[in-house]
Design a protein around this motif. Sequence first.
Motif, PDB file in Angstrom:
ATOM      1  N   GLY A  81       1.333   8.875   1.491  1.00  0.00           N
ATOM      2  CA  GLY A  81       1.962  10.128   1.068  1.00  0.00           C
ATOM      3  C   GLY A  81       2.699  10.735   2.241  1.00  0.00           C
ATOM      4  N   ILE A  82       2.288  11.959   2.604  1.00  0.00           N
ATOM      5  CA  ILE A  82       2.945  12.661   3.711  1.00  0.00           C
ATOM      6  C   ILE A  82       2.335  12.244   5.054  1.00  0.00           C
ATOM      7  CG2 ILE A  82       3.100  15.019   4.685  1.00  0.00           C
ATOM      8  CD1 ILE A  82       3.908  16.006   1.935  1.00  0.00           C
TER       9      ILE A  82
ATOM     10  N   GLY B 298      -6.371  16.428  10.172  1.00  0.00           N
ATOM     11  CA  GLY B 298      -7.338  17.280   9.475  1.00  0.00           C
ATOM     12  C   GLY B 298      -8.755  16.848   9.830  1.00  0.00           C
TER      13      GLY B 298
ATOM     14  N   ALA C  62       3.984  12.914  -7.752  1.00  0.00           N
ATOM     15  CA  ALA C  62       3.048  12.612  -6.670  1.00  0.00           C
ATOM     16  C   ALA C  62       3.591  12.962  -5.287  1.00  0.00           C
ATOM     17  CB  ALA C  62       2.658  11.142  -6.718  1.00  0.00           C
TER      18      ALA C  62
ATOM     19  N   MET D  12       0.842  -1.208   0.000  1.00  0.00           N
ATOM     20  CA  MET D  12       0.000   0.000   0.000  1.00  0.00           C
ATOM     21  C   MET D  12       0.867   1.243   0.000  1.00  0.00           C
ATOM     22  SD  MET D  12      -1.572   0.973   3.554  1.00  0.00           S
ATOM     23  CE  MET D  12      -2.080   2.346   2.562  1.00  0.00           C
ATOM     24  N   VAL D  13       0.314   2.308  -0.545  1.00  0.00           N
ATOM     25  CA  VAL D  13       1.097   3.538  -0.664  1.00  0.00           C
ATOM     26  C   VAL D  13       0.611   4.576   0.342  1.00  0.00           C
ATOM     27  CG1 VAL D  13      -0.405   4.485  -2.478  1.00  0.00           C
ATOM     28  CG2 VAL D  13       1.964   5.266  -2.317  1.00  0.00           C
TER      29      VAL D  13
ATOM     30  N   ARG E  94      -7.131  29.469   8.066  1.00  0.00           N
ATOM     31  CA  ARG E  94      -6.698  28.237   8.753  1.00  0.00           C
ATOM     32  C   ARG E  94      -6.113  28.528  10.122  1.00  0.00           C
ATOM     33  NH1 ARG E  94      -6.614  23.331   5.886  1.00  0.00           N
ATOM     34  NH2 ARG E  94      -7.606  23.880   3.945  1.00  0.00           N
TER      35      ARG E  94
ATOM     36  N   PRO F  67      -1.916  20.288   3.831  1.00  0.00           N
ATOM     37  CA  PRO F  67      -0.539  19.891   4.148  1.00  0.00           C
ATOM     38  C   PRO F  67      -0.055  18.600   3.501  1.00  0.00           C
ATOM     39  CG  PRO F  67      -1.975  19.384   5.981  1.00  0.00           C
ATOM     40  CD  PRO F  67      -2.837  20.031   4.945  1.00  0.00           C
TER      41      PRO F  67
ATOM     42  N   LEU G 104      -3.857  10.030   7.788  1.00  0.00           N
ATOM     43  CA  LEU G 104      -3.738   8.617   8.139  1.00  0.00           C
ATOM     44  C   LEU G 104      -3.775   8.348   9.633  1.00  0.00           C
ATOM     45  CD1 LEU G 104      -0.733   7.468   5.915  1.00  0.00           C
ATOM     46  CD2 LEU G 104      -3.169   7.378   5.358  1.00  0.00           C
TER      47      LEU G 104
ATOM     48  N   ALA H  84      -3.596  13.987  -2.587  1.00  0.00           N
ATOM     49  CA  ALA H  84      -4.647  14.887  -3.097  1.00  0.00           C
ATOM     50  C   ALA H  84      -5.420  14.209  -4.229  1.00  0.00           C
ATOM     51  CB  ALA H  84      -4.025  16.195  -3.595  1.00  0.00           C
TER      52      ALA H  84
ATOM     53  N   ASP I 103       1.462  19.817  -1.817  1.00  0.00           N
ATOM     54  CA  ASP I 103       0.406  20.656  -2.418  1.00  0.00           C
ATOM     55  C   ASP I 103       0.798  22.134  -2.384  1.00  0.00           C
ATOM     56  OD1 ASP I 103      -0.858  18.226  -2.408  1.00  0.00           O
ATOM     57  OD2 ASP I 103      -2.438  18.779  -0.994  1.00  0.00           O
TER      58      ASP I 103
ATOM     59  N   GLN J 112      -8.447  26.521  12.653  1.00  0.00           N
ATOM     60  CA  GLN J 112      -8.030  25.113  12.707  1.00  0.00           C
ATOM     61  C   GLN J 112      -6.781  24.932  13.578  1.00  0.00           C
ATOM     62  OE1 GLN J 112      -7.395  23.765   8.678  1.00  0.00           O
ATOM     63  NE2 GLN J 112      -9.563  23.915   8.143  1.00  0.00           N
TER      64      GLN J 112
ATOM     65  N   ALA K  42      -8.661  15.971  -2.635  1.00  0.00           N
ATOM     66  CA  ALA K  42      -8.480  17.014  -1.617  1.00  0.00           C
ATOM     67  C   ALA K  42      -9.070  18.335  -2.110  1.00  0.00           C
ATOM     68  CB  ALA K  42      -6.994  17.180  -1.313  1.00  0.00           C
TER      69      ALA K  42
ATOM     70  N   ARG L  32     -14.303  13.853  -1.541  1.00  0.00           N
ATOM     71  CA  ARG L  32     -13.152  13.286  -0.811  1.00  0.00           C
ATOM     72  C   ARG L  32     -12.851  11.836  -1.159  1.00  0.00           C
ATOM     73  NH1 ARG L  32     -12.777  17.654  -0.755  1.00  0.00           N
ATOM     74  NH2 ARG L  32     -12.861  19.149   0.963  1.00  0.00           N
TER      75      ARG L  32
ATOM     76  N   ILE M  83      -3.849  23.875  13.317  1.00  0.00           N
ATOM     77  CA  ILE M  83      -2.921  23.370  12.302  1.00  0.00           C
ATOM     78  C   ILE M  83      -1.519  23.075  12.844  1.00  0.00           C
ATOM     79  CG2 ILE M  83      -4.067  24.329  10.248  1.00  0.00           C
ATOM     80  CD1 ILE M  83      -2.185  26.689  10.378  1.00  0.00           C
TER      81      ILE M  83
HETATM   82  C1  LIG Z   1      -3.950  20.401   9.511  1.00  0.00           C
HETATM   83  C2  LIG Z   1      -4.598  19.653   8.370  1.00  0.00           C
HETATM   84  C3  LIG Z   1      -5.453  20.311   7.528  1.00  0.00           C
HETATM   85  C4  LIG Z   1      -6.061  19.623   6.451  1.00  0.00           C
HETATM   86  N1  LIG Z   1      -6.906  20.303   5.617  1.00  0.00           N
HETATM   87  C5  LIG Z   1      -7.453  19.663   4.572  1.00  0.00           C
HETATM   88  C6  LIG Z   1      -8.327  20.352   3.660  1.00  0.00           C
HETATM   89  O1  LIG Z   1      -8.600  21.532   3.804  1.00  0.00           O
HETATM   90  N2  LIG Z   1      -8.852  19.669   2.619  1.00  0.00           N
HETATM   91  C7  LIG Z   1      -8.577  18.342   2.409  1.00  0.00           C
HETATM   92  O2  LIG Z   1      -9.081  17.779   1.429  1.00  0.00           O
HETATM   93  N3  LIG Z   1      -7.770  17.665   3.255  1.00  0.00           N
HETATM   94  C8  LIG Z   1      -7.193  18.281   4.319  1.00  0.00           C
HETATM   95  N4  LIG Z   1      -6.381  17.584   5.166  1.00  0.00           N
HETATM   96  C9  LIG Z   1      -6.162  16.145   4.959  1.00  0.00           C
HETATM   97  C10 LIG Z   1      -4.959  15.787   4.085  1.00  0.00           C
HETATM   98  O3  LIG Z   1      -3.975  16.814   4.102  1.00  0.00           O
HETATM   99  C11 LIG Z   1      -5.372  15.507   2.643  1.00  0.00           C
HETATM  100  O4  LIG Z   1      -6.272  14.421   2.565  1.00  0.00           O
HETATM  101  C12 LIG Z   1      -4.169  15.188   1.760  1.00  0.00           C
HETATM  102  O5  LIG Z   1      -4.573  15.169   0.415  1.00  0.00           O
HETATM  103  C13 LIG Z   1      -3.513  13.867   2.105  1.00  0.00           C
HETATM  104  O6  LIG Z   1      -2.269  13.818   1.429  1.00  0.00           O
HETATM  105  P1  LIG Z   1      -1.049  12.986   2.051  1.00  0.00           P
HETATM  106  O7  LIG Z   1       0.095  13.087   1.114  1.00  0.00           O
HETATM  107  O8  LIG Z   1      -0.781  13.384   3.438  1.00  0.00           O
HETATM  108  O9  LIG Z   1      -1.660  11.502   1.970  1.00  0.00           O
HETATM  109  P2  LIG Z   1      -1.723  10.398   3.126  1.00  0.00           P
HETATM  110  O10 LIG Z   1      -2.419  10.936   4.311  1.00  0.00           O
HETATM  111  O11 LIG Z   1      -0.391   9.811   3.332  1.00  0.00           O
HETATM  112  O12 LIG Z   1      -2.658   9.320   2.400  1.00  0.00           O
HETATM  113  C14 LIG Z   1      -4.033   9.597   2.211  1.00  0.00           C
HETATM  114  C15 LIG Z   1      -4.613   8.572   1.229  1.00  0.00           C
HETATM  115  O13 LIG Z   1      -4.042   8.807  -0.055  1.00  0.00           O
HETATM  116  C16 LIG Z   1      -3.446   7.620  -0.557  1.00  0.00           C
HETATM  117  N5  LIG Z   1      -2.252   8.001  -1.323  1.00  0.00           N
HETATM  118  C17 LIG Z   1      -1.234   8.786  -0.927  1.00  0.00           C
HETATM  119  N6  LIG Z   1      -0.321   8.920  -1.893  1.00  0.00           N
HETATM  120  C18 LIG Z   1      -0.777   8.185  -2.941  1.00  0.00           C
HETATM  121  C19 LIG Z   1      -0.276   7.891  -4.255  1.00  0.00           C
HETATM  122  N7  LIG Z   1       0.898   8.365  -4.686  1.00  0.00           N
HETATM  123  N8  LIG Z   1      -1.021   7.084  -5.067  1.00  0.00           N
HETATM  124  C20 LIG Z   1      -2.212   6.571  -4.640  1.00  0.00           C
HETATM  125  N9  LIG Z   1      -2.732   6.817  -3.427  1.00  0.00           N
HETATM  126  C21 LIG Z   1      -2.023   7.604  -2.580  1.00  0.00           C
HETATM  127  C22 LIG Z   1      -3.100   6.783   0.689  1.00  0.00           C
HETATM  128  O14 LIG Z   1      -3.036   5.395   0.383  1.00  0.00           O
HETATM  129  C23 LIG Z   1      -4.284   7.127   1.588  1.00  0.00           C
HETATM  130  O15 LIG Z   1      -5.402   6.334   1.251  1.00  0.00           O
HETATM  131  C24 LIG Z   1      -5.772  18.257   6.248  1.00  0.00           C
HETATM  132  C25 LIG Z   1      -4.885  17.581   7.111  1.00  0.00           C
HETATM  133  C26 LIG Z   1      -4.304  18.277   8.165  1.00  0.00           C
HETATM  134  C27 LIG Z   1      -3.345  17.534   9.057  1.00  0.00           C
END
Ligand SMILES: Cc1cc2nc3c(=O)[nH]c(=O)nc-3n(C[C@H](O)[C@H](O)[C@H](O)COP(=O)(O)OP(=O)(O)OC[C@H]3O[C@@H](n4cnc5c(N)ncnc54)[C@H](O)[C@@H]3O)c2cc1C
Length: 321
Positions: A69-70, A229, A108, A66-67, A217, A134, A74, A140, A112, A221, A145, A181, A223
Amino acid sequence: MIGGEALIAKLGDRLTGLRGRLTPSAEMEKITWFRAGGLAQALFQPADEEDLAAFLKAVPEEIPVMVVGIGSNLLVREGGIPGFVVRLSAKGFGEAEAISATGIKAGAATPDKRVAALAHDNGIGGFHFYHGIPGAIGGALRMNAGANGVETRERVVEVRALDRKGDLHLLSNADMGYSYRQSAAAADLIFTSATFEGYTEDKDAIKAAMDAVQHHRETVQPIREKTGGSTFKNPEGTSAWKEIDNAGCRGLMIGGAQMSPLHCNFMINTGNASGYDLEYLGETVRSRVLENSGIRLQWEIKRLGNFKPGHEVQEFLGQLL
Ligand SMILES: Cc1cc2nc3c(=O)[nH]c(=O)nc-3n(C[C@H](O)[C@H](O)[C@H](O)COP(=O)(O)OP(=O)(O)OC[C@H]3O[C@@H](n4cnc5c(N)ncnc54)[C@H](O)[C@@H]3O)c2cc1C
C-alpha cells in the motif's frame, strides 16, 4: 535473481496490452515510510481493477506477486523482493463515496485519513480513528488497522479482491477472519475496494474526536520521523512499549536505526539506516525482552524480501529458550 528488465523481457508479449505502469528494478526505499530497503525486481501499478486482473492472469504463477500500500507498515530487506510488487494507483483505486446515510465505499488506495474526512462530511460516526493512521484502505483491510479503541473489522461489510489467478472474490466481514492486527483471508488476495458501515453522529462530535486523535499522536508518537508505526504487537495482558522500556531498550540505536526515545515501540530511521540495521535492532529488542521478561514479542511490521548475503538477521538473534 535476474534483473527487472530481464524479467519483463522474459514475459514478452504476455504483458502487452496492460494499461498500468511497469517499472523494472524499483527502489522500494522510495515507497516505504522507513525510506530504506532494496529493490523490487519489478513494480506494477495497474490502471484499474480490470487491468490488475489481466496482469495477474498474464504472469505465470511461479513468479511471485505481492501487493503493498502506502508502505507505512513495511520493512524491506536489502536483498530486495523477487518477482513483482503491485502498488495500486490513486487514480484507479482511490475513489471513496458515501453510499447511504451510514455506509461508505472506498477503493483500496484511498488514504485512511480521506475516509475519516468523508465520514465526517457526511455525519457518519465510527471512522475518526482513521484520521491518525497514515496508511491506505488496502493496508487497513489486511492489517485490521485500529486505534483509539476501534478496529477496521468493526466497520467492514464487504471486500472486493482478486486472487493470484486474477479471479474476483467478494468477502464478507466473517470471510476476512479478523483478529488483532491481522486478517486470515488468503495471503494472495489483493483487495481492490470495500464497503463499510458506521452510524449517524453529529459532525461536531466527529470533528472533536478527530482532533483528539491528532493531538494525542502529536504528543506521544514520533509521527514526523521515518518510521513504520508500532514495531511489535502488544502481547497478551501488557504493552509492547512497557516491555521494551523495562528491558532498557528505549532509545537503543544500531547503525542508523533507533527505538524512539519518545515512543519506544516505534522504530525510526534516524538518517541512513539500512533494512539490516532496522531488522537487527528489532531482533536485538526481541532478544532483550525475552531475556528480561520471558515475553516473545511478535513483529507487527511486515518484513519483506531477501537478506543481502552476509547481512542475515536471525529471529531473537538466534537466542534459544
Ligand atoms: C506514524 C505511524 C503511525 C501508525 N499508527 C498506526 C495505528 O495507530 N494503528 C494501526 O493499526 N497501524 C498504524 N500504523 C501502521 C500502518 O499505518 C497500518 O498498518 C496501515 O494500515 C498500513 O497501510 P499501508 O497502506 O501503509 O500498507 P503497507 O504498509 O504498504 O502494507 C501493509 C500490509 O498490508 C498489505 N496490503 C497493502 N495493501 C493491500 C491490498 N490492497 N490488498 C491486500 N493486502 C494489502 C501488504 O501486503 C502488507 O502485508 C502506523 C504507521 C506509522 C508510520
